[in-house]
Motif scaffolding. Structure first.
Motif, PDB file in Angstrom:
ATOM      1  N   GLY A 239       0.813  -1.216   0.000  1.00  0.00           N
ATOM      2  CA  GLY A 239       0.000   0.000   0.000  1.00  0.00           C
ATOM      3  C   GLY A 239       0.845   1.264   0.000  1.00  0.00           C
ATOM      4  O   GLY A 239       0.479   2.273  -0.627  1.00  0.00           O
ATOM      5  N   ILE A 240       1.989   1.218   0.675  1.00  0.00           N
ATOM      6  CA  ILE A 240       2.880   2.372   0.708  1.00  0.00           C
ATOM      7  C   ILE A 240       3.538   2.574  -0.647  1.00  0.00           C
ATOM      8  O   ILE A 240       3.657   3.701  -1.140  1.00  0.00           O
ATOM      9  N   LEU A 241       3.981   1.484  -1.264  1.00  0.00           N
ATOM     10  CA  LEU A 241       4.575   1.585  -2.594  1.00  0.00           C
ATOM     11  C   LEU A 241       3.563   2.120  -3.597  1.00  0.00           C
ATOM     12  O   LEU A 241       3.905   2.860  -4.524  1.00  0.00           O
ATOM     13  N   PHE A 242       2.295   1.764  -3.417  1.00  0.00           N
ATOM     14  CA  PHE A 242       1.222   2.267  -4.277  1.00  0.00           C
ATOM     15  C   PHE A 242       1.102   3.778  -4.161  1.00  0.00           C
ATOM     16  O   PHE A 242       1.008   4.492  -5.167  1.00  0.00           O
ATOM     17  N   LYS A 243       1.102   4.287  -2.954  1.00  0.00           N
ATOM     18  CA  LYS A 243       0.970   5.728  -2.751  1.00  0.00           C
ATOM     19  C   LYS A 243       2.187   6.488  -3.266  1.00  0.00           C
ATOM     20  O   LYS A 243       2.085   7.631  -3.691  1.00  0.00           O
ATOM     21  N   LEU A 244       3.352   5.837  -3.223  1.00  0.00           N
ATOM     22  CA  LEU A 244       4.570   6.480  -3.707  1.00  0.00           C
ATOM     23  C   LEU A 244       4.749   6.336  -5.215  1.00  0.00           C
ATOM     24  O   LEU A 244       5.714   6.860  -5.775  1.00  0.00           O
ATOM     25  N   SER A 245       3.842   5.609  -5.879  1.00  0.00           N
ATOM     26  CA  SER A 245       3.933   5.365  -7.332  1.00  0.00           C
ATOM     27  C   SER A 245       5.198   4.605  -7.703  1.00  0.00           C
ATOM     28  O   SER A 245       5.828   4.885  -8.717  1.00  0.00           O
ATOM     29  N   LEU A 246       5.570   3.643  -6.883  1.00  0.00           N
ATOM     30  CA  LEU A 246       6.765   2.854  -7.129  1.00  0.00           C
ATOM     31  C   LEU A 246       6.414   1.565  -7.863  1.00  0.00           C
ATOM     32  O   LEU A 246       5.339   0.995  -7.662  1.00  0.00           O
ATOM     33  N   VAL A 247       7.329   1.106  -8.713  1.00  0.00           N
ATOM     34  CA  VAL A 247       7.155  -0.159  -9.415  1.00  0.00           C
ATOM     35  C   VAL A 247       7.081  -1.289  -8.376  1.00  0.00           C
ATOM     36  O   VAL A 247       7.855  -1.293  -7.417  1.00  0.00           O
ATOM     37  N   PRO A 248       6.162  -2.262  -8.517  1.00  0.00           N
ATOM     38  CA  PRO A 248       5.233  -2.493  -9.636  1.00  0.00           C
ATOM     39  C   PRO A 248       3.844  -1.914  -9.426  1.00  0.00           C
ATOM     40  O   PRO A 248       2.904  -2.343 -10.096  1.00  0.00           O
ATOM     41  N   PHE A 249       3.687  -0.985  -8.478  1.00  0.00           N
ATOM     42  CA  PHE A 249       2.366  -0.409  -8.182  1.00  0.00           C
ATOM     43  C   PHE A 249       2.231   0.991  -8.779  1.00  0.00           C
ATOM     44  O   PHE A 249       1.586   1.864  -8.209  1.00  0.00           O
ATOM     45  N   HIS A 250       2.821   1.198  -9.940  1.00  0.00           N
ATOM     46  CA  HIS A 250       2.883   2.526 -10.562  1.00  0.00           C
ATOM     47  C   HIS A 250       1.911   2.694 -11.721  1.00  0.00           C
ATOM     48  O   HIS A 250       1.749   3.807 -12.233  1.00  0.00           O
ATOM     49  N   ILE A 251       1.274   1.618 -12.171  1.00  0.00           N
ATOM     50  CA  ILE A 251       0.583   1.630 -13.463  1.00  0.00           C
ATOM     51  C   ILE A 251      -0.551   2.648 -13.504  1.00  0.00           C
ATOM     52  O   ILE A 251      -0.863   3.208 -14.558  1.00  0.00           O
ATOM     53  N   TRP A 252      -1.146   2.929 -12.360  1.00  0.00           N
ATOM     54  CA  TRP A 252      -2.261   3.868 -12.316  1.00  0.00           C
ATOM     55  C   TRP A 252      -1.820   5.317 -12.528  1.00  0.00           C
ATOM     56  O   TRP A 252      -2.628   6.167 -12.924  1.00  0.00           O
ATOM     57  N   THR A 253      -0.572   5.617 -12.280  1.00  0.00           N
ATOM     58  CA  THR A 253      -0.116   7.004 -12.176  1.00  0.00           C
ATOM     59  C   THR A 253      -0.343   7.837 -13.441  1.00  0.00           C
ATOM     60  O   THR A 253      -0.958   8.912 -13.363  1.00  0.00           O
ATOM     61  N   PRO A 254       0.116   7.413 -14.635  1.00  0.00           N
ATOM     62  CA  PRO A 254      -0.073   8.269 -15.816  1.00  0.00           C
ATOM     63  C   PRO A 254      -1.539   8.551 -16.137  1.00  0.00           C
ATOM     64  O   PRO A 254      -1.900   9.698 -16.445  1.00  0.00           O
ATOM     65  N   THR A 314       4.563  12.971 -25.286  1.00  0.00           N
ATOM     66  CA  THR A 314       4.311  14.218 -26.012  1.00  0.00           C
ATOM     67  C   THR A 314       3.398  15.154 -25.233  1.00  0.00           C
ATOM     68  O   THR A 314       3.252  16.321 -25.608  1.00  0.00           O
ATOM     69  N   ASP A 315       2.784  14.657 -24.174  1.00  0.00           N
ATOM     70  CA  ASP A 315       1.891  15.450 -23.329  1.00  0.00           C
ATOM     71  C   ASP A 315       2.640  15.831 -22.053  1.00  0.00           C
ATOM     72  O   ASP A 315       3.255  14.972 -21.399  1.00  0.00           O
ATOM     73  N   ALA A 316       2.611  17.111 -21.705  1.00  0.00           N
ATOM     74  CA  ALA A 316       3.409  17.603 -20.576  1.00  0.00           C
ATOM     75  C   ALA A 316       2.964  16.991 -19.251  1.00  0.00           C
ATOM     76  O   ALA A 316       3.801  16.683 -18.387  1.00  0.00           O
ATOM     77  N   LYS A 317       1.656  16.800 -19.076  1.00  0.00           N
ATOM     78  CA  LYS A 317       1.184  16.262 -17.797  1.00  0.00           C
ATOM     79  C   LYS A 317       1.544  14.785 -17.651  1.00  0.00           C
ATOM     80  O   LYS A 317       1.904  14.335 -16.565  1.00  0.00           O
ATOM     81  N   ARG A 318       1.465  14.018 -18.736  1.00  0.00           N
ATOM     82  CA  ARG A 318       1.884  12.615 -18.675  1.00  0.00           C
ATOM     83  C   ARG A 318       3.402  12.524 -18.472  1.00  0.00           C
ATOM     84  O   ARG A 318       3.888  11.607 -17.801  1.00  0.00           O
TER      85      ARG A 318
END
Length: 503
Positions: A239-254, A314-318
């Motif tokens: 759960g902590i790695l998810f909140k930090l956007s760390l692999v492998p719990f990063h997929i939701w971030t972009p 190509t998108d600044a926010k992504r």
């Protein structure tokens, strides 16, 4: 019979007294709970005016005022120590992280409320409903609880409160992209929470306690095999790695960052990460050192994947979304060192990253106001001539994200990797040396996408014909306030380092 009830009565009385005494250290959280309810009522009353802009301005003022009171209360409350029967622990470190969260929340509220009024008409992604103010306060409340949590149950409850509010804020607008981003965020969050609960159940089964500060917790863990303890610890950290956007719990971030309005995405990039970092540092301090190598692998994977993915955006926010994945890896470098200097470096990193990342999100949004809301990087070409001050600020921020002088981003990375190298000399763990070498190499790779935006601003010809929108003075001042520490803390890092060392 009467005598047999006396010890139980005294025990219950003592527990009740402890709970009542703990309220003195829980004042900011109680205040945020009341402010959340009050904002919902205020929204209903202000909506009768029939003027949406008037309603939003007043809700913003009330929200900022509530957050400032919570921050001041947290800073000056005298009580320190365990609260609510060791569920929470209030110390100067928790107060410091609370202030980081408050500064981030106040900045995004001020930017959203006092930016140009015509911004909402440019893109539907900006049409945040009034409910977002109360949801942001609820999110801050969850993060406050996380900063004090020293019990695995309290950690989970604070994390879930923050997560639920984050899901709602992502999907709060009426666009299809927002709905998709919110659902993806929810699904990945539910999976990580389930994994975390399973890890907590394993740790509880091995130790018989949920209190990570208890001596029993460490003693009982030592009686189990290192592989079993490491596996349970990694599951708990999900759960902590998810909140930090760390692999492998990063997929939701972009997708979540792309779907959320810029102010919401800006807060996601710093607020939850600050609270999760403190929880992570407390957990790794309580768990055995066998987690050092797995966390080093996670840090290296996050840095590499984040940087390589950002190269093609190509998108600044992504681009900034993938950038946060890479920076979460750099943030983890200090934690992986497993020493005091590493923890201090990680704290310094997140405190300075607050100014850098908020300024980055606000600046790309400011330039997008002249491109009909487009955040395509190529559409920023030639804008440096129209907005020289903002273009210079963007250049400073991009240099800071890269980690180059004269910005505090260089100092933050230097401190983290110095602590990592010190840890390698102590432990001879080869993975730390691999992380050191490839981490520095990744910082070089990031040059290619971070400096692309300043290059387009200054050295390319403007290709779009829209009239350049006037940036309000309030918005320019806010950006200037965020950019100034990026230079000042490079020149005088001791101002912040001495404060962190005294926590």
């Amino acid at each position: 019979m009467r005598a047999s009830h006396v010890p139980i009565t005294l025990q219950l009385r003592d527990q009740l007294q402890d709970i009542l005494d703990s309220l003195g250290g829980f004042g900011p959280e109680v205040w945020l709970s009341l402010a959340f309810s009050g904002l919902l009522v205020a929204e209903l009353l202000l909506a009768r005016s029939g003027n949406p802009q008037y309603t939003r301005r007043w809700l913003a003022v009330l929200s900022i005022g509530a957050l400032l009171i919570a921050g001041a209360w947290a800073l000056w409350q005298p009580l320190r120590g365990f609260l609510f029967l060791h569920l929470l622990f209030l110390d100067d470190q928790a107060v410091f992280f609370k202030l980081v969260i408050i500064v981030g929340a106040v900045a995004v509220l001020a930017y959203e409320a006092y930016g140009p009024a015509e911004r909402a008409s440019v893109s539907s992604a900006y049409q945040l409903p009034p409910e977002w103010y109360s949801l942001l306060l609820a999110l801050v409340l969850g993060l406050f609880i996380m900063t004090m949590a020293t019990n695995l149950l309290a950690i989970y409850l604070g994390l879930e409160l923050a997560s639920i509010c984050s899901y709602l804020l992502t999907a709060l607008t009426t666009t299809r992209k927002a709905s998709e981003g919110g659902i993806k965020y929810l699904l990945f969050g539910a999976v990580s929470s389930a994994i975390m609960l399973y890890g907590i159940s394993l740790l509880y089964g091995m130790t018989g306690t949920l209190d990570i500060t208890s001596t029993v917790f460490g003693v009982e863990l030592a009686k189990n095999g290192t592989v079993v303890v490491a596996l349970a610890g990694l599951l708990t950290l999900a759960g902590i790695l998810f909140k930090l956007s760390l692999v492998p719990f990063h997929i939701w971030t972009p997708d979540a960052y792309d779907a959320a309005p810029v102010p919401v995405a800006a807060f996601f990039s710093i607020g939850p990460k600050a609270a999760a970092l403190l929880v992570l540092m407390r957990l790794v301090s309580a768990l055995p050192g066998e987690l050092q190598t797995p966390l080093a692998v996670v840090a290296l994977a996050s840095i590499t994947l984040g940087n390589l993915s950002a190269l093609w955006q190509t998108d600044a926010k992504r681009l900034l979304a993938y950038s946060t994945i890479a920076h979460a890896g750099f943030l983890l470098v200090g934690v992986v060192a497993f020493n005091e200097s590493g923890f201090q470096a990680a704290t310094f990193y997140v405190a300075t990253y607050l100014f850098i990342n908020l300024a980055a999100f606000f600046l790309i949004d400011t330039f997008a106001q002249s491109t009909s809301g487009s955040l395509k990087i190529n559409d920023f070409a030639g804008m440096g001539a129209d907005r020289p001050w903002l273009a210079v600020a963007m250049t400073v921020v991009m240099l800071a994200l890269t980690g180059l002088p004269p910005t505090v981003g260089f100092t933050a990375k230097l401190l983290s990797f110095s602590a990592l190298l010190q840890a390698y000399q102590t432990t001879d763990n080869p993975w730390l040396l691999v992380l050191f070498g490839l981490g520095v190499l990744n910082a070089v790779v990031s040059l290619f996408y971070y400096l692309k935006i300043p290059y387009l601003l200054f050295f390319k010809v403007r290709t779009r014909t829209e009239v350049v929108a006037i940036t309000p003075i309030s918005q320019q001042v806010l950006i200037g306030v965020l950019v100034a520490p990026v230079i000042l803390l490079f020149l005088k890092p001791d101002w912040l380092l001495q404060l962190i060392a005294g926590l």
